[in-house]
Structures are given as structure tokens and as C-alpha cells.
Design a protein around this motif. Structure first.
Motif, short mmCIF file in Angstrom:
data_model
loop_
_atom_site.label_atom_id
_atom_site.label_comp_id
_atom_site.label_asym_id
_atom_site.label_seq_id
_atom_site.Cartn_x
_atom_site.Cartn_y
_atom_site.Cartn_z
N ASP A 170 17.25 27.55 66.44
CA ASP A 170 16.70 28.74 67.08
C ASP A 170 16.74 29.94 66.15
N LEU A 171 17.84 30.09 65.44
CA LEU A 171 17.97 31.21 64.51
C LEU A 171 16.96 31.08 63.37
N GLY A 172 16.80 29.87 62.85
CA GLY A 172 15.81 29.65 61.79
C GLY A 172 14.40 29.94 62.25
N GLY A 173 14.06 29.52 63.48
CA GLY A 173 12.73 29.80 64.02
C GLY A 173 12.50 31.29 64.23
N ALA A 174 13.54 31.99 64.69
CA ALA A 174 13.42 33.43 64.89
C ALA A 174 13.20 34.14 63.56
N ILE A 175 13.92 33.73 62.53
CA ILE A 175 13.75 34.34 61.21
C ILE A 175 12.35 34.06 60.67
N LYS A 176 11.87 32.84 60.86
CA LYS A 176 10.53 32.47 60.38
C LYS A 176 9.47 33.30 61.09
N ASN A 177 9.59 33.45 62.41
CA ASN A 177 8.63 34.26 63.16
C ASN A 177 8.68 35.72 62.73
N PHE A 178 9.88 36.22 62.50
CA PHE A 178 10.04 37.61 62.06
C PHE A 178 9.37 37.83 60.71
N LYS A 179 9.58 36.91 59.77
CA LYS A 179 8.97 37.04 58.45
C LYS A 179 7.45 36.99 58.54
N SER A 180 6.92 36.08 59.36
CA SER A 180 5.46 35.99 59.47
C SER A 180 4.88 37.23 60.14
N ALA A 181 5.61 37.79 61.11
CA ALA A 181 5.15 39.03 61.74
C ALA A 181 5.18 40.18 60.74
N MET A 182 6.19 40.23 59.91
CA MET A 182 6.27 41.29 58.89
C MET A 182 5.13 41.14 57.89
N ASN A 183 4.82 39.91 57.49
CA ASN A 183 3.71 39.69 56.56
C ASN A 183 2.38 40.05 57.19
N ASP A 184 2.20 39.73 58.47
CA ASP A 184 0.96 40.08 59.17
C ASP A 184 0.79 41.59 59.24
N ASP A 185 1.86 42.30 59.56
CA ASP A 185 1.81 43.76 59.61
C ASP A 185 1.55 44.33 58.23
N GLY A 186 2.15 43.76 57.21
CA GLY A 186 1.94 44.23 55.84
C GLY A 186 0.51 44.03 55.40
N ASP A 187 -0.08 42.89 55.75
CA ASP A 187 -1.48 42.63 55.41
C ASP A 187 -2.39 43.60 56.13
N LYS A 188 -2.09 43.87 57.39
CA LYS A 188 -2.91 44.78 58.18
C LYS A 188 -2.83 46.19 57.61
#
Length: 85
Positions: free
Chosen positions: A32-50
Motif C-alpha cells: 500500500d505504501l509503495g502504491g501510494a508513493i508511485k501514485n504521488f510521483k505520477s501525480a507530481m510528474n503530471d502536474d509538472g508537465d502541465k
């Protein structure tokens, strides 16, 4: 070591945690912790791209032109529909 945690103390703490929670629960918590970190990183990358495309003047100008063209096409279609009615 004075004031620090030795390897033996860490091992004792790890054994106590395993006895309290069990390996299955710890495995699930780790997943669960690994999935949360992965989702957080992808959300940060999406926001950075935007943000990168929003701050790019060429991209912003292109978006504005596309919006204006769509509005013009819609107005022309609306005028055609009114003439045929």
C-alpha cells in the motif's frame, strides 16, 4: 555507540514489529505504501508537465488559437443553421 541506535537494537525492534503485526499485514502495508508513493510521483510528474506547457508561450498561443478557431467554426455553423431554418 553513544546516543545512537545499534544494529542489534534495530533487529530487536524489527522482531517485535513482526510479532505484533505479522508478516502478511506488513507485506500488505508495504504494498500500500509503495502504491501510494508511485501514485504521488505520477501525480507530481503530471502536474509538472502541465505547468511546463502552461508556461510555454508557444504552447499557450497555440491553445488560444485553437480555442478561437473552434469558436469561429461554431459561430459559422450556427449561422448556417439559422439560415436554413
Amino acid at each position: 555507540m553513544l546516543g545512537g541506535i545499534s544494529i542489534w537494537q534495530l533487529l530487536i525492534i524489527a522482531v517485535i514489529v513482526i510479532l505484533i503485526f505479522g508478516t502478511k499485514k506488513l507485506r500488505n502495508m508495504g504494498g500500500d505504501l509503495g502504491g501510494a508513493i508511485k501514485n504521488f510521483k505520477s501525480a507530481m510528474n503530471d502536474d509538472g508537465d502541465k505547468k511546463d506547457t502552461d508556461s510555454d508561450p508557444k504552447s499557450l498561443a497555440q491553445d488560444q488559437n485553437n480555442t478561437m478557431n473552434k469558436d469561429a467554426d461554431f459561430s459559422e455553423q450556427k449561422d448556417k443553421d439559422q439560415k436554413h431554418s
